[in-house]
Design an enzyme around this catalytic site. Structure first.
Site, PDB file in Angstrom:
ATOM      1  N   LYS A 138       5.297   1.811  -3.025  1.00 34.83           N
ATOM      2  CA  LYS A 138       5.278   3.178  -3.556  1.00 34.83           C
ATOM      3  C   LYS A 138       5.555   3.095  -5.052  1.00 34.83           C
ATOM      4  CE  LYS A 138       4.637   7.358  -1.789  1.00 34.83           C
ATOM      5  NZ  LYS A 138       3.645   7.695  -0.772  1.00 34.83           N
ATOM      6  N   ASP A 163      -0.368  10.684  -4.715  1.00 33.97           N
ATOM      7  CA  ASP A 163       0.737  11.346  -4.014  1.00 33.97           C
ATOM      8  C   ASP A 163       0.956  12.658  -4.758  1.00 33.97           C
ATOM      9  OD1 ASP A 163       2.925  10.657  -1.826  1.00 33.97           O
ATOM     10  OD2 ASP A 163       4.029  11.599  -3.451  1.00 33.97           O
ATOM     11  N   LYS A 211       5.471   3.332   8.311  1.00 38.59           N
ATOM     12  CA  LYS A 211       4.324   4.214   8.498  1.00 38.59           C
ATOM     13  C   LYS A 211       3.028   3.401   8.513  1.00 38.59           C
ATOM     14  CE  LYS A 211       4.162   7.847   5.857  1.00 38.59           C
ATOM     15  NZ  LYS A 211       3.941   8.711   4.679  1.00 38.59           N
ATOM     16  N   LYS A 271       0.853  -1.192   0.000  1.00 41.90           N
ATOM     17  CA  LYS A 271       0.000   0.000   0.000  1.00 41.90           C
ATOM     18  C   LYS A 271       0.882   1.232   0.000  1.00 41.90           C
ATOM     19  CE  LYS A 271      -4.040   1.954   0.173  1.00 41.90           C
ATOM     20  NZ  LYS A 271      -3.555   2.859  -0.901  1.00 41.90           N
ATOM     21  N   SER A 291      -6.891   5.743   3.509  1.00 39.38           N
ATOM     22  CA  SER A 291      -6.885   4.868   2.333  1.00 39.38           C
ATOM     23  C   SER A 291      -7.248   3.442   2.729  1.00 39.38           C
ATOM     24  CB  SER A 291      -5.505   4.885   1.663  1.00 39.38           C
ATOM     25  OG  SER A 291      -5.330   6.043   0.879  1.00 39.38           O
ATOM     26  N   THR A 301      -4.456  13.480   5.177  1.00 34.84           N
ATOM     27  CA  THR A 301      -3.059  13.661   5.571  1.00 34.84           C
ATOM     28  C   THR A 301      -2.867  14.966   6.334  1.00 34.84           C
ATOM     29  OG1 THR A 301      -2.396  12.440   3.584  1.00 34.84           O
ATOM     30  CG2 THR A 301      -0.681  13.629   4.764  1.00 34.84           C
TER      31      THR A 301
END
Length: 449
Positions: A129, A169, A117, A93, A381, A213
């Site tokens: 990522k 992102d 994280k 993820k 998410s 975020t």
């Protein structure tokens, strides 16, 4: 038997030899390794299982060519990446970043950080990522659609709701996610709502994801401040960036009674001594997609300054770096300290370099590291994934309440780990240890894979 420090040093030397030119990745590895000596001293099982050398090597690093046609009919080529770093606690993820700076080192650093994280959130999600060196700025909607369709044509081979779930992102918002979701559906021939997060609520997205975020960063920092009898209320705040993270950090900080006086983009920053007008900022950045300098046309009392790095010369009580990696260096950190900053909360990924972090910690500045403070985005998410699996949408109030609960838990767990391993109050050490232990224990239980 090796001492903890010797083991960690030897593994780091191996990483440097393997990837000597990957500066961002090496920085992220070093920052985490510096926290782990007491963990390995107390738990030699991690040395016996060689967890450190295993955990720094991604399970899979995918790179691919992305051909697309611009509005002039010319074929363009970009590079695409996806790192599937660690799946010990769940499917990969992590977001997709479209920015000219994207390369293998940046994707690996982001994926490595994402692993810990995600573990901190308490949810069953591993670390990944991805992205491309494609720059969406200045591109038409048609060009962005053609690029994202080509990007997804290749990426679709490696993702799925129980395999790898990308999100947005930098440079990837609802528009880009929508185009990619449509192409995935077209290629697969079925509707898999859980394959991407950050979707529009019209087709399976979660309320509160856009804000998550920024809100999460402020929730975390507020909890950190509360422990020292401080608060956002009545504080002067500087926020770098002007994307989703920055905008919604500003919104929540203002709700908590703060006066946010500055924000920025890659060209420069604005300073408004009366406090940033959020309505103007949202319209400029979210609707008109213009540069931040447009703000002063409607608020002539405000100031615009070329060069975004100058934002850290402004006096403030709380600094929230929400733009990009390594935006605060040692000199900027020293200026912030000399100007009386009390707390720094990282809304971006690794926005403070190692020397800057040392300055903050040495001067007893309250410091909320990114892997803990900005975990709200991936947390929501994962909540979106839960809603997709159950096919039951949640109210905004339920999502926001769950987000706040997760961020407070991350703060408490990081604080507890810092105390348990002899570094009370050091949330860098605490968050690194709390995330590492969860992933490492899962890896040991699953054997050598």
């Amino acid at each position: 038997m090796q001492t903890a420090k010797n083991y960690i040093d030897n593994v780091y030397e191996t990483v440097v030899k393997r990837d000597p030119h990957e500066e961002e990745f090496l920085q992220a590895v070093k920052e985490i390794f510096q926290s782990l000596t007491p963990v390995f001293a107390k738990n030699p099982k991690y040395i016996e299982h060689n967890i450190l050398e295993r955990i720094v090597e991604p399970e899979r690093l995918i790179s691919f060519r992305v051909p697309w046609v611009d509005d002039q009919g010319k074929v363009q080529i970009n590079r695409g990446f996806r790192v599937q770093f660690n799946s010990a606690i769940g499917p990969y993820k992590g977001g997709l970043r479209f920015h000219p700076s994207v390369n293998a080192s940046i994707i690996k650093f982001l994926g490595f950080e994402q692993t810990f994280k995600n573990a901190l959130t308490g949810q069953a999600i591993g670390g990944g990522k991805g992205g491309s060196d494609f720059d969406p700025k200045g591109k038409s909607d048609a060009e962005i659609m053609r690029f994202t369709q080509s990007f997804m044509t290749e990426l679709s081979r490696y993702i799925g709701s129980d395999v790898d779930v990308p999100a947005g992102d930098i440079g990837v918002g609802a528009r880009e996610i929508g185009y990619m979701f449509g192409q995935y559906k077209r290629l697969r021939g079925h509707f898999d709502a859980g394959v991407l997060t950050g979707k529009s609520v019209d087709y399976g997205g979660s309320l509160g994801r856009t804000e998550a975020t920024g809100y999460g960063t402020v929730y975390f920092v507020e909890e950190m401040l509360r422990d020292q009898d401080l608060s956002f209320s009545g504080s002067t705040v500087v926020v770098s960036g002007s994307g989703n993270v920055s905008i919604y950090a500003i919104e929540k900080a203002q709700e908590f009674g703060a006066k946010v006086v500055a924000c920025s983009d890659s060209n420069g920053y604005i300073y408004d001594e009366n406090g940033i007008c959020l309505d103007t900022l949202k319209r400029i950045k979210e609707v008109e997609r213009c540069r931040i300098c447009e703000y002063v046309k409607e608020h002539p009392h405000a100031e615009y300054h070329e060069g975004s790095e100058g934002i850290w010369t402004l006096p403030c009580d709380i600094a929230l770096p929400c733009a990009t990696q390594n935006e605060i260096n040692e000199q900027s950190a020293k200026i912030l300290v000399s100007n009386g900053v009390k707390a720094v909360g990282e809304g971006a990924n690794m926005p403070s370099n190692l020397a800057a972090i040392d300055v903050f910690l040495e001067n007893k500045i309250l410091f909320a590291p990114g892997k803990a403070a900005n975990a709200g985005g991936v947390a929501v998410s994962a909540l979106e994934m839960a809603q997709n699996s159950s096919r039951v949408p949640w109210s905004l109030e339920k999502v926001d309440a769950k987000l706040k609960e997760i961020m407070i838990d991350i703060y408490k767990n990081s604080t507890h780990a810092s105390e348990e391993y002899g570094h009370p109050g050091n949330l860098v050490v605490g968050s690194n240890i709390a995330g590492f232990v969860k992933v490492a224990d899962a890896m040991i239980m699953q054997g050598v894979i």
